[in-house]
Design a protein around this motif. Structure first.
Motif, PDB file in Angstrom:
ATOM      1  N   LEU A  49       0.825  -1.212   0.000  1.00 16.21           N
ATOM      2  CA  LEU A  49       0.000   0.000   0.000  1.00 16.21           C
ATOM      3  C   LEU A  49       0.856   1.258   0.000  1.00 16.21           C
ATOM      4  N   GLU A  50       0.391   2.232  -0.766  1.00 13.26           N
ATOM      5  CA  GLU A  50       1.021   3.558  -0.733  1.00 13.26           C
ATOM      6  C   GLU A  50      -0.024   4.527  -0.216  1.00 13.26           C
ATOM      7  N   VAL A  51       0.281   5.148   0.906  1.00 12.49           N
ATOM      8  CA  VAL A  51      -0.692   6.065   1.490  1.00 12.49           C
ATOM      9  C   VAL A  51      -0.151   7.489   1.424  1.00 12.49           C
ATOM     10  N   HIS A  52      -0.985   8.396   0.935  1.00 14.11           N
ATOM     11  CA  HIS A  52      -0.628   9.827   0.939  1.00 14.11           C
ATOM     12  C   HIS A  52      -1.348  10.492   2.097  1.00 14.11           C
ATOM     13  N   GLU A  76     -12.739  10.716   2.590  1.00 14.48           N
ATOM     14  CA  GLU A  76     -13.566  11.193   1.471  1.00 14.48           C
ATOM     15  C   GLU A  76     -12.986  12.459   0.859  1.00 14.48           C
ATOM     16  N   GLU A  77     -12.461  13.335   1.719  1.00 13.23           N
ATOM     17  CA  GLU A  77     -11.928  14.582   1.190  1.00 13.23           C
ATOM     18  C   GLU A  77     -10.481  14.455   0.742  1.00 13.23           C
ATOM     19  N   GLY A  78      -9.948  13.247   0.827  1.00  7.75           N
ATOM     20  CA  GLY A  78      -8.609  13.031   0.270  1.00  7.75           C
ATOM     21  C   GLY A  78      -7.471  13.372   1.209  1.00  7.75           C
ATOM     22  N   SER A  79      -7.750  13.520   2.508  1.00 13.53           N
ATOM     23  CA  SER A  79      -6.655  13.811   3.444  1.00 13.53           C
ATOM     24  C   SER A  79      -5.812  12.575   3.717  1.00 13.53           C
ATOM     25  N   PHE A  80      -6.372  11.415   3.441  1.00 14.93           N
ATOM     26  CA  PHE A  80      -5.689  10.142   3.692  1.00 14.93           C
ATOM     27  C   PHE A  80      -6.014   9.277   2.483  1.00 14.93           C
ATOM     28  N   ALA A 107      -4.944  -5.718   4.764  1.00 16.26           N
ATOM     29  CA  ALA A 107      -4.686  -4.377   4.236  1.00 16.26           C
ATOM     30  C   ALA A 107      -5.487  -3.341   5.024  1.00 16.26           C
ATOM     31  N   ILE A 108      -6.734  -3.671   5.292  1.00 12.95           N
ATOM     32  CA  ILE A 108      -7.595  -2.738   6.035  1.00 12.95           C
ATOM     33  C   ILE A 108      -7.078  -2.567   7.465  1.00 12.95           C
ATOM     34  N   ALA A 109      -6.665  -3.672   8.076  1.00 18.81           N
ATOM     35  CA  ALA A 109      -6.154  -3.581   9.448  1.00 18.81           C
ATOM     36  C   ALA A 109      -4.936  -2.668   9.506  1.00 18.81           C
ATOM     37  N   TYR A 110      -4.068  -2.810   8.521  1.00 23.37           N
ATOM     38  CA  TYR A 110      -2.870  -1.951   8.458  1.00 23.37           C
ATOM     39  C   TYR A 110      -3.264  -0.485   8.272  1.00 23.37           C
ATOM     40  N   LEU A 111      -4.174  -0.276   7.326  1.00 28.52           N
ATOM     41  CA  LEU A 111      -4.580   1.104   7.020  1.00 28.52           C
ATOM     42  C   LEU A 111      -5.245   1.772   8.210  1.00 28.52           C
TER      43      LEU A 111
END
Lengths: 95, 485, 478
Positions: free
Chosen positions: C11-14, C189-193, C167-171
């Motif tokens: 996963l790549e998280v911004h 929803e607003e794209g902060s994560f 994946a969900i647990a990690y996120l």
């Protein structure tokens, strides 16, 4: 090494330059000559050399997290070729 | 009264004494521009109205006794500096209608200290060139010989001074772009240490090499200008936070006991005999003034041009990506949607030399070639810099020619990019090493000026200015004027 | 699920940071303003403008790195990622490539089986966001650069997850941590994560990784799970049919639950990364790292454990209370005032969180400070009011902001503990229900409740239920 016309065309696409056939031809010759010239750097053994990004040693230039005035909409858009609804306009992008 | 031979300090005195006014000086410059610039083409924008208004304001300040070091002095800047509300086109078609919405720090400093902006000076497009022939606004001609180039890329900045159109100018120097035109036009030009002057608002060519500097009629004027623009700027991460000395304070200290190095790699075959003779004569002047002359070696000099053209073009290819016709610049519409717009805008907006460097730089950074070209060049840069630091352990400054020849003819080198690039062999290493250097007149090749280069240790501009002043005081080269009239 | 295959997910998280200003200029990063009104020469990419790094971004990066067990690089640099797109003003994005600020991190997740699994995190780097490109314009696509140059952390995991649930647990854990640290508002929803998932499958037992697809546009945990599961099925079907997975970017469509390829005509990207010559190396010394470490809050996993081990809370309570930093702080403040962690937990989970949910608020909106709630619990503990009355009082405090004592006093809710008074009421009720009382005496114990209820009703809830019970027993044995 010999630079091919195709490579030059590829680089032109990467650079977003639409070049005429004659320009491609001329550039192929010129770039090949220049790349041939810079080959001379390979005379130097640089395996142990650290690259220099800035000639003057610099580190840690920061700004504080403090708001400074923005330019203002009018000045932000004043040089734009095309605007709509306070936005810059570009040809329709299809994803 | 005639102002053309007066130093800025003398002009200041004349202004304070009421012997002249800023409006009078400004009018004189504007008249000179009107009389000569059709032939020279040094100015791309003349701000006559705002200059006269600012001059009138300066005169009120002078009358009120509120005088800064540059109050009321008419100057001009290379069109690479952003000047709010004034067209800033950087020698390029793509910016031909661009009105800067903000000021470059270096220009803002001059203005804060009272300087009057006469206008913007012609240059090679995006500062890429050694002859000022790569300008969308046409070539600049050398006031000493209109068939010859003024040098580049700050060709307008040097030619305007030589033509007596302004009392001082600002240029930028990435591989010799101040020193070489100063040399070709017989004026003084200073390329300060990287980080000495803010680059904020100066349109970037090669960010790790670009540096702002003054051109002037005398060493003293150049020192005054440098003091006015130097210093840390929080808006430029690469500007250096160290105190700016008073460059005028010790400028008359002479060179007695100074150790001057002659890098043997700079006195090579290919050096024009007239240039060689002039530089050797200058060395004798220094010897006569009590300097100690020693030979030193900068062994990697021969690699500098190759190293420079990889680093500079790679950085340029990225710096010039912003000219995409979206937020500013002349846009070309056409088939092919967004990429069509990009490709046509950039193809039509950039000249041949700019395209060539973008192409070369893109290639040098592209996948599979980065290590062989860009990284290799950065490593060689380390070696070139080390050469200088080693030499400076032995000597206080270095003395060299600025260019292998005096000004060449228009069109003489335009068909051979490599030959053009090689003419910067003596100036390029200084930018790679990041240190400071200046060019000052030291002789004539027929009726063409020849320049002498003094290279100083990093942040030691004061010492090369002092050495230059000592030479200037002993010679009359700087008093010669281009035979324009 | 195709049991022949093993799923591999990275996963790549911004993570959008909660700084006041952008990463390289002083423009406010206030969203929802008029397009292009929050811009300056730097974030518009005007000729001659230069970036200067916001120090707060570095602080946040170090914080996040330490909280996720990273090594903080003593020396890191910024690089330019070169590509053309209208939302990218300079034609390059300033990011980190070689030498990012954080490397070699990890998080432990709980697996379905109840065990723990370590998920490696390759790196965290700082970068600038792009602007916004919208396609509804009358004359073309529209570019708004207010978001351009706002600060992001990109958190890149190892391909260590083997199911959508992992994946969900990690996120969720990463999400919880950045919220705890206060470096991100966490709004998906607003794209902060923002999360991109790299998904591939391989026959069980095979060592080499399969070809991966990159899934984008995943703006809720539910969609992420859906998208991964859809992708796994798609790839398995492809392989089963003898086909091949192609490396591509796929856009998830929440309406259909499916994804589609974003194959563009553009040739493969060549980002031409190189160190940004406008920025200088970032040097972080031990002292800086240790200062940030000392300022780190207690992280949710540690808190949860402490609630169980030291406060004696059930795992479930500990998990709920520790999930959000503000709730945990509220709970801890309450315990500090009142003691009795389990009772505090019951009230926070039962009443406070319920009431907040009903009013659609967060703990920050709670009108009952821990002090007010502790005041109320104190009156239960000293038998001034019953638990039942306390809920009425709670509602009143919630509404009026008055103290428990004030509400009890004003509404006369003080519990009756006077035996004589309760006995009088009880006698009255027995007299009116003689038959039932006889049955109770005869051993029909469940009628006790009836009598207690009647007494509470007549006393308007103020009788002490314990005392009522005692008195009934006394009457039975008389």
């Amino acid at each position: 090494m010999k630079l091919t016309r195709e490579e030059v065309e590829h680089v032109a696409r990467l650079s977003r330059l639409s070049l005429e056939a004659a320009e491609i031809d001329a550039l192929t010759g010129q770039m090949d000559q220049l790349l041939g010239y810079v080959e001379k750097l390979n005379e130097l053994d640089t395996d142990e050399i650290v690259p220099t990004a800035h000639a003057v040693p610099l580190e840690n230039a920061f700004r504080a997290d403090e708001i400074r005035p923005s330019l203002g909409l009018e000045r932000a858009l004043q040089n734009a070729p095309q605007t709509e609804a306070s936005c810059f306009v570009v040809p329709k992008v299809i994803e | 009264m005639s102002f053309s031979q007066m130093s800025i300090r003398q002009l200041q005195q004349a202004l304070r004494d009421g012997k002249t006014s800023s409006v009078e000086l400004t009018r004189a410059c504007l008249a000179r521009i009107a009389a000569t610039d059709e032939r020279i083409n040094a100015f791309v924008t003349v701000c006559a109205e705002t200059a006269l208004a600012a001059a009138a304001e300066a005169d009120r300040k002078i009358a009120a006794g509120a005088v800064g070091p540059l109050t009321g002095i008419p100057i001009a800047v290379k069109d690479i500096f952003n000047t709010a509300g004034v067209r800033t086109s950087c020698g390029s078609r793509i910016l031909e209608n661009y009105i800067a919405p903000y000021d470059a720090t270096a220009f803002a400093k001059l203005q804060e200290q009272g300087a009057i902006l006469l206008g913007k000076l012609n240059m090679d497009e995006f500062a890429m060139g050694s002859s000022n022939e790569n300008s969308a606004q046409g070539p600049v001609r050398n006031p000493w010989d209109l068939e010859r180039v003024p040098g580049g890329s700050s060709g307008g900045s040097a030619a305007a001074l030589a033509a007596g159109q302004a009392f001082a100018t600002l240029g930028t120097d990435t591989g010799g772009s101040i020193r070489q035109p100063a040399s070709f036009c017989g004026v003084v030009g200073v390329k300060p240490t990287y980080g000495r002057v803010s680059r904020y608002g100066v349109i970037a060519y090669a960010s790790s090499l670009d540096q702002v500097g003054p051109l002037a009629q005398s060493v003293e004027d150049a020192a005054l200008l440098l003091g006015a623009v130097a210093g840390y700027d929080p808006l430029d991460s690469t500007s250096v936070d160290c105190p700016v000395p008073d460059y005028l304070a010790g400028i008359d200290g002479g060179v007695k006991g100074m150790k001057i190095g002659l890098p043997r790699e700079y006195f090579i075959a290919g050096l024009d005999p007239a240039v060689k003779q002039a530089v050797e004569a200058a060395i004798e002047v220094y010897r006569g003034l009590g300097a100690e002359i020693v030979e030193v070696s900068l062994p990697h000099t021969d690699y500098a041009v190759a190293c420079y053209y990889l680093i500079a073009t790679a950085e340029a290819s990225s710096n010039l990506a912003r000219y995409d016709g979206v937020r500013y610049g002349v846009r070309q519409q056409g088939e092919g949607g967004l990429s069509g717009m990009y490709e046509k805008t950039r193809a039509a907006g950039f000249g041949d030399e700019v395209k060539r460097r973008i192409m070369l730089g893109t290639y040098a950074l592209s996948s599979g070639y980065y290590d062989a070209y860009y990284l290799k060049a950065q490593k060689v840069r380390t070696l070139i810099r080390a050469d200088f630091l080693k030499a400076f352990k032995e000597v206080d400054l270095l003395l060299t020619p600025v260019a292998p020849t005096a000004a060449f003819k228009l069109g003489e080198k335009t068909d051979d990019p490599l030959q053009m690039y090689l003419s910067d062999i003596f100036t390029i290493p200084v930018n790679l090493a990041g240190t400071c250097a200046l060019s000052l007149p030291c002789g004539m090749d027929g009726q063409l000026p020849i320049g002498l280069q003094l290279i100083g240790q990093p942040f030691d501009e004061a010492r090369i200015l002092q050495a230059a002043k000592a030479y200037e005081a002993e010679t009359d080269w700087h008093k010669q004027r281009a035979p324009l009239d | 699920m195709h049991s022949r295959y093993e799923v591999v997910i990275g996963l790549e998280v911004h993570v959008q940071l909660t700084t006041k200003t952008k990463i390289f200029c002083g423009c406010s990063k206030d969203f929802g303003q008029e397009p292009n009104s929050q811009t300056c020469p730097v974030c518009l990419g005007l000729p001659g403008a230069l970036p200067v790094l916001n120090k707060q971004v570095v602080e946040y990066a170090i914080k996040t790195g330490l909280a996720t067990n990273h090594q903080i690089a003593p020396h890191s640099i910024f690089a330019r990622k070169n590509y053309f797109y209208p939302d990218l003003p300079k034609g390059y994005q300033i990011s980190q490539f070689e030498l990012p600020i954080c490397e070699h991190g990890w998080l432990n997740i709980e697996t379905e089986a109840g065990g723990k699994k370590r998920i490696g995190i390759t790196r965290i780097h700082m970068e600038e966001d792009a602007g916004k490109l919208t396609h509804g314009g009358a004359s073309g696509s529209l570019v708004d650069l207010n978001r351009a140059c706002t600060p992001l952390l990109e958190v890149v995991s190892e391909p260590d997850m083997r199911s959508a649930d992992e994946a969900i647990a990690y996120l969720k854990q990463l999400h919880q941590i950045v919220m705890y640290l206060g470096v991100c508002d966490g709004n998906l929803e607003e794209g902060s994560f923002r999360c991109d998932a790299n998904v591939s499958i391989r026959p069980k037992g095979q060592k080499e990784l399969g070809t991966r697809a990159e899934l984008k546009n995943l703006n809720s945990f539910r969609f992420i799970k859906q998208a991964i599961e859809y992708e796994v099925e798609r790839q398995a079907d492809l392989l089963d049919e003898g086909g091949k997975v192609v490396q591509e970017t796929r856009l998830f469509d929440a309406d259909t639950g499916m994804s589609r390829s974003m194959r563009s005509k553009e040739e493969a990207h060549d980002y031409r990364y190189f160190p940004d010559p406008d920025l200088v190396p970032l040097v972080v010394d031990e002292a800086w790292i240790e200062r940030v470490r000392a300022e780190l809050p207690e992280l949710p996993e540690v808190k949860r454990q402490r609630y169980v081990e030291q406060l004696g809370l059930p795992e479930y309570d500990a998990g709920v209370l520790a999930a959000e930093r503000a709730v945990a702080e509220y709970f801890e403040a309450l315990v500090a005032l009142h003691g009795q962690p389990k009772i505090c937990s019951n009230w926070v989970m039962g009443e406070v969180l319920r009431a907040l949910k009903e009013s659609d608020g967060t703990i920050a909106d709670c009108p009952l400070s821990p002090e007010l709630l502790a005041g109320l619990l104190g009156r239960i503990a000293d038998n001034t009011i019953s638990n039942k009355i306390a809920k009425t009082v709670f509602e009143e405090i919630w509404r009026s902001g008055k103290s428990a004592d004030q509400v009890i006093e004003e509404q006369g809710l003080k519990q009756v503990t006077d035996t004589g008074a309760i006995e009088a009421i009880l006698d009255e009720i027995i007299a009116a229900n003689l038959d039932q009382f006889a049955e109770l005496k005869g051993g029909k114990d469940k009628l006790t409740g009836f009598f207690v209820g009647q007494v509470m009703k007549l006393s308007k809830g103020k009788a002490n239920p314990g005392m009522v019970n005692q008195l009934i027993q006394k009457k039975i044995s008389e």
